[in-house]
Scaffold this motif. Structure first.
Motif, mmCIF file in Angstrom:
data_model
loop_
_atom_site.group_PDB
_atom_site.id
_atom_site.type_symbol
_atom_site.label_atom_id
_atom_site.label_comp_id
_atom_site.label_asym_id
_atom_site.label_seq_id
_atom_site.Cartn_x
_atom_site.Cartn_y
_atom_site.Cartn_z
ATOM 1 N N ASN A 146 0.911 -1.610 -0.034
ATOM 2 C CA ASN A 146 -0.409 -0.119 -0.602
ATOM 3 C C ASN A 146 0.427 1.650 -0.079
ATOM 4 O O ASN A 146 1.024 2.352 -0.616
ATOM 5 N N HIS A 165 -1.871 -7.673 -5.877
ATOM 6 C CA HIS A 165 -2.849 -7.951 -5.894
ATOM 7 C C HIS A 165 -4.609 -7.557 -6.439
ATOM 8 O O HIS A 165 -5.904 -7.623 -6.493
ATOM 9 N N HIS A 166 -4.156 -6.249 -6.818
ATOM 10 C CA HIS A 166 -5.340 -5.610 -7.631
ATOM 11 C C HIS A 166 -4.811 -4.459 -8.717
ATOM 12 O O HIS A 166 -3.179 -4.057 -8.380
ATOM 13 N N VAL A 214 -3.270 -8.016 4.834
ATOM 14 C CA VAL A 214 -4.463 -6.640 3.507
ATOM 15 C C VAL A 214 -4.426 -7.312 2.809
ATOM 16 O O VAL A 214 -5.518 -8.844 2.629
ATOM 17 N N LYS A 215 -5.831 -6.925 2.037
ATOM 18 C CA LYS A 215 -7.571 -7.770 1.740
ATOM 19 C C LYS A 215 -6.964 -8.964 0.686
ATOM 20 O O LYS A 215 -5.849 -8.957 -0.174
ATOM 21 N N HIS A 217 -5.760 -11.454 -1.933
ATOM 22 C CA HIS A 217 -6.192 -11.786 -3.527
ATOM 23 C C HIS A 217 -7.916 -11.752 -3.664
ATOM 24 O O HIS A 217 -7.590 -12.896 -3.092
ATOM 25 N N LYS A 218 -8.379 -11.306 -5.014
ATOM 26 C CA LYS A 218 -9.131 -12.253 -5.382
ATOM 27 C C LYS A 218 -9.324 -13.363 -5.539
ATOM 28 O O LYS A 218 -10.373 -13.963 -5.401
ATOM 29 N N ILE A 221 -9.798 -15.147 -1.533
ATOM 30 C CA ILE A 221 -10.825 -15.150 -0.919
ATOM 31 C C ILE A 221 -11.453 -15.646 0.004
ATOM 32 O O ILE A 221 -12.215 -15.993 0.791
ATOM 33 N N GLU A 225 -11.349 -16.595 3.656
ATOM 34 C CA GLU A 225 -12.786 -16.473 4.947
ATOM 35 C C GLU A 225 -13.216 -17.437 5.301
ATOM 36 O O GLU A 225 -13.766 -17.423 6.622
#
Length: 307
Positions: A146, A165-166, A214-215, A217-218, A221, A225
């Motif tokens: 970030n 990641h995005h 961090v959020k 990686h898609k 998820i 979760e």
């Protein structure tokens, strides 16, 4: 009697130096924290700020037992000073790029272990850059993903190297390599010796997870979760240390594990299902100010990738 109007007049090098001290104090959150960053004593910092306030005829900050805080005027001066430094940096970069000899600054920021990854061959890239542009001043540092993205956007660095990641609007992405990330436990962990047929999703999900903070990686998820996050460690090195405690499971790139652990030290849990692909790449700002050193280094990266 009316209030005397104040006129600042010319702004010279001394005022710019004082403004740099002031902005550093603001960004560090106080005088004490800025001592290390500026490499000057707190009393010297106090003198610079007092002189700046006198020069501007403004009270910029409050300092004392209640801590450090900006006045409204101080916030305005801070914002204006950042704009001033940005304009000066743009002018300096423009002049450097007009010179026949390639010079100027090249600031590189690396996330985690990318700088030492043999697939990037950073030493060879630096060697080639120095051969072609020995007058370029290179700064290399490590930061979180970030932070790197923000510094590239703010043009506080020229090239960043991060896991992809995005994607953020305004940044250009250059793919470097792809890793497979797997879920690992250490040989001291209770799951290490359990036969594969007994490792169900429910058993794995019940273990304490060390996460990246961090959020996700898609592609990861849905794997993360249902798990039980109990600790956070952003960098691979610290995440590996947590896994080595034998108390946590965690995701790491397979290539990193192969390079940094002994054979049999870690076990990949449910390797056929608990995995995802993670790209790493270089990022630059699309509309960044001209910088010949940055462009040359990107050419060297692209040549390395094509080879």
């Amino acid at each position: 009697m009316g209030t005397r109007k104040f006129w600042l007049g010319q702004v010279g090098d001394y005022e710019i130096k004082q403004l740099k001290v002031f902005t550093t104090v603001v960004e560090c959150g106080g005088f004490s924290a800025a001592e290390t960053e500026l490499n000057i004593t707190r009393s010297t910092i106090s003198i610079h700020i007092a002189n700046l306030e006198s020069r501007l005829n403004l009270t910029l900050c409050q300092r004392g037992r209640g801590g450090f805080s900006l006045t409204d005027e101080g916030q305005t001066i801070y914002n204006s000073a950042k704009q001033l430094f940005g304009a000066l940096e743009e002018f300096r970069a423009t002049v450097n790029n007009l010179n026949s000899t390639l010079s100027g600054d090249l600031r590189l920021l690396f996330s985690d272990t990318v700088s030492g990854d043999p697939r990037l061959q950073l030493p060879e890239l630096i060697h080639q850059l120095h051969d072609q542009a020995p007058d370029v001043y290179i700064t290399v540092d490590v930061a979180s993903m970030n932070t790197i993205e923000q510094k590239i956007i703010n043009e506080e660095a020229e090239i960043g190297f991060v896991p992809l990641h995005h994607e953020i609007e305004g940044l250009e992405y250059i793919h470097l390599f792809t890793d497979v990330c797997r879920l690992y436990c250490h040989r001291q962990h209770p799951l290490y010796k359990i036969p594969e047929r007994q490792l169900t999703d429910e058993v794995v999900d019940s273990q304490a997870l060390i996460q990246a903070g961090v959020k996700p990686h898609k592609k990861a998820i849905h794997l993360i979760e249902p798990m039980d996050p109990r600790a956070t460690a952003y960098y691979y090195e610290t995440r590996l240390a947590m896994i080595r405690s034998g108390k946590y499971v965690g995701f790491l790139p397979e290539h990193y594990v192969d390079q940094n652990t002994q054979p049999g030290e870690l076990r990949a849990l449910l390797p056929n299902t608990r995995n995802y692909k993670l790209d790493s790449g270089a990022i630059v700002k699309k509309s960044a100010r001209p910088n010949k050193a940055r462009n040359l280094f990107l050419e060297l990266i692209r040549a390395h990738l094509s080879a």
